[in-house]
Design an enzyme around this catalytic site. Structure first.
Site, mmCIF file in Angstrom:
data_model
loop_
_atom_site.group_PDB
_atom_site.id
_atom_site.type_symbol
_atom_site.label_atom_id
_atom_site.label_comp_id
_atom_site.label_asym_id
_atom_site.label_seq_id
_atom_site.Cartn_x
_atom_site.Cartn_y
_atom_site.Cartn_z
ATOM 1 N N ARG A 1 0.852 -1.183 0.000
ATOM 2 C CA ARG A 1 0.000 0.000 0.000
ATOM 3 C C ARG A 1 0.892 1.240 0.000
ATOM 4 O O ARG A 1 2.055 1.193 0.412
ATOM 5 C CB ARG A 1 -0.909 0.007 1.224
ATOM 6 C CG ARG A 1 -1.810 -1.237 1.342
ATOM 7 C CD ARG A 1 -2.581 -1.222 2.651
ATOM 8 N NE ARG A 1 -3.489 -2.366 2.772
ATOM 9 C CZ ARG A 1 -3.169 -3.508 3.366
ATOM 10 N NH1 ARG A 1 -1.961 -3.676 3.898
ATOM 11 N NH2 ARG A 1 -4.045 -4.489 3.443
ATOM 12 N N TYR B 1 -10.811 -10.930 -6.024
ATOM 13 C CA TYR B 1 -9.919 -11.074 -7.177
ATOM 14 C C TYR B 1 -10.337 -12.213 -8.087
ATOM 15 O O TYR B 1 -9.934 -12.275 -9.242
ATOM 16 C CB TYR B 1 -8.478 -11.295 -6.697
ATOM 17 C CG TYR B 1 -7.874 -10.064 -6.077
ATOM 18 C CD1 TYR B 1 -7.287 -9.081 -6.858
ATOM 19 C CD2 TYR B 1 -7.921 -9.867 -4.706
ATOM 20 C CE1 TYR B 1 -6.745 -7.935 -6.293
ATOM 21 C CE2 TYR B 1 -7.385 -8.723 -4.124
ATOM 22 C CZ TYR B 1 -6.795 -7.765 -4.920
ATOM 23 O OH TYR B 1 -6.276 -6.633 -4.372
ATOM 24 N N HIS C 1 -4.321 -9.684 3.633
ATOM 25 C CA HIS C 1 -5.731 -9.369 3.870
ATOM 26 C C HIS C 1 -6.172 -9.934 5.215
ATOM 27 O O HIS C 1 -5.820 -11.060 5.565
ATOM 28 C CB HIS C 1 -6.615 -9.975 2.774
ATOM 29 C CG HIS C 1 -6.476 -9.274 1.454
ATOM 30 N ND1 HIS C 1 -6.671 -9.910 0.243
ATOM 31 C CD2 HIS C 1 -6.156 -7.985 1.147
ATOM 32 C CE1 HIS C 1 -6.485 -9.048 -0.739
ATOM 33 N NE2 HIS C 1 -6.178 -7.873 -0.217
ATOM 34 N N ARG D 1 -1.319 -2.664 -6.695
ATOM 35 C CA ARG D 1 -1.572 -3.748 -5.734
ATOM 36 C C ARG D 1 -2.612 -4.720 -6.305
ATOM 37 O O ARG D 1 -2.455 -5.941 -6.227
ATOM 38 C CB ARG D 1 -2.042 -3.142 -4.413
ATOM 39 C CG ARG D 1 -2.433 -4.142 -3.330
ATOM 40 C CD ARG D 1 -2.744 -3.367 -2.043
ATOM 41 N NE ARG D 1 -3.388 -4.198 -1.044
ATOM 42 C CZ ARG D 1 -2.746 -4.977 -0.195
ATOM 43 N NH1 ARG D 1 -1.427 -5.064 -0.252
ATOM 44 N NH2 ARG D 1 -3.392 -5.683 0.709
ATOM 45 N N HIS E 1 -2.866 2.170 -5.661
ATOM 46 C CA HIS E 1 -3.545 0.938 -5.264
ATOM 47 C C HIS E 1 -3.841 0.037 -6.468
ATOM 48 O O HIS E 1 -4.002 -1.182 -6.307
ATOM 49 C CB HIS E 1 -4.843 1.261 -4.528
ATOM 50 C CG HIS E 1 -5.144 0.326 -3.402
ATOM 51 N ND1 HIS E 1 -4.358 0.245 -2.273
ATOM 52 C CD2 HIS E 1 -6.128 -0.594 -3.225
ATOM 53 C CE1 HIS E 1 -4.855 -0.671 -1.456
ATOM 54 N NE2 HIS E 1 -5.921 -1.202 -2.012
ATOM 55 N N LYS F 1 -1.590 -2.245 8.065
ATOM 56 C CA LYS F 1 -2.759 -1.658 8.713
ATOM 57 C C LYS F 1 -2.964 -2.280 10.093
ATOM 58 O O LYS F 1 -2.656 -3.445 10.319
ATOM 59 C CB LYS F 1 -3.992 -1.899 7.845
ATOM 60 C CG LYS F 1 -3.915 -1.222 6.484
ATOM 61 C CD LYS F 1 -5.027 -1.662 5.572
ATOM 62 C CE LYS F 1 -6.368 -1.118 5.996
ATOM 63 N NZ LYS F 1 -7.420 -1.435 5.011
#
Length: 281
Positions: free
Chosen positions: A152, A280, A271, A248, A245, A176
């Site tokens: 990110r 995806y 994730h 990514r 992004h 994150k």
């Protein structure tokens, strides 16, 4: 007011600590959750307190929340409420699992495909970086990290000198929710970062972040600065500008095309939720 009851501030304080320490939510997200939960308790908690709470109050609160508010706002209210009800069950504040009463709020979503960019476009971005200049070396290293590791923008901006283990070929990613995970450092990525560090990074930078401004003061890069690097490279490459992004997403799509399992893709992209990875496919 619900918060005036002598035993309830303690419950809310414990819930706040739970969000910060156990769920590892950011302070801003935690504060938003607390505002929504207090609004629910003040408006819908029975006179006898949480012990008398039923699914009826939960459902009514969500339906009322939906009047005059956007679906995304109702979804956030539901997330906060679900987290609180799960916490209340585990701690014994309620005797029945009421999370099922938090209705799933669905809003129309745009098609998730295509979300990435093609390999040819990525190569065009990299080719648009003049690696004979200080600025070009920095931009090449940033784009390689985004495209090859799926980082990110904030993770690239926050990368520190000590996060790169050159001996073992690994890089620590500060992700994150205060998550820290190690990823393998591919040769192409390592060479690009090393080239920047040896030939382009200012020697008078007063911080440990890898990437910094070319001109004084040598502040570390920010997330918007990383996005700007990608946008400028798009313009030079003759591409419609897009954000960091998208690179990514491109990595995720390329792994799907290579028939990599969703579990592995989720690990690479770090994730929290398998549903995010499933997008995806």
């Amino acid at each position: 007011d619900y918060a005036d009851r002598p035993d309830d501030p303690a419950v809310l304080a414990r819930f706040e600590r739970y969000l910060l320490s156990e769920r590892r939510l950011q302070a801003g997200t935690t504060a938003a959750h607390m505002v929504r939960v207090r609004r629910f308790l003040n408006g819908y908690a029975p006179p006898g307190g949480l012990a008398e709470l039923t699914a009826a109050e939960v459902t009514r609160a969500l339906l009322d929340e939906g009047r005059g508010r956007a679906p995304v706002s109702v979804k956030k209210f539901g997330y906060a409420l679900r987290a609180f009800l799960r916490f209340a069950l585990v701690t014994g504040e309620v005797q029945h699992d009421l999370t099922g009463a938090t209705l799933v709020i669905r809003s129309p979503q745009p098609s998730l495909l295509p979300v990435g960019v093609s390999p040819a476009q990525i190569e065009a971005l990299l080719g648009a970086c003049d690696r004979h200049t200080v600025l070009g070396r920095r931009e090449f290293a940033v784009i390689v990290l985004l495209a090859r590791l799926g980082l990110r923008a904030g993770e690239v901006a926050g990368l520190r000198m000590e996060d790169i283990d050159w001996h073992h070929g690994e890089v620590l990613i500060r992700g994150k929710g205060a998550r820290q995970e190690c990823l393998p450092l591919p040769v192409e990525v390592g060479e690009a970062v090393a080239d920047y560090l040896m030939h382009a990074r200012p020697t008078d930078a007063g911080h440990r972040e890898v990437f910094c401004a070319v001109r004084a003061p040598r502040r570390r890069l920010t997330s918007p600065a990383v996005w700007a690097i990608v946008n400028r490279a798009c313009v030079r490459a003759g591409l419609e500008p897009f954000g960091a992004h998208r690179l990514r997403h491109s990595l995720g799509e390329s792994m799907v095309a290579a028939e990599v399992s969703l579990a592995v893709i989720g690990q690479v992209l770090r994730h929290d939720d398998s549903v995010t990875t499933a997008n995806y496919a």
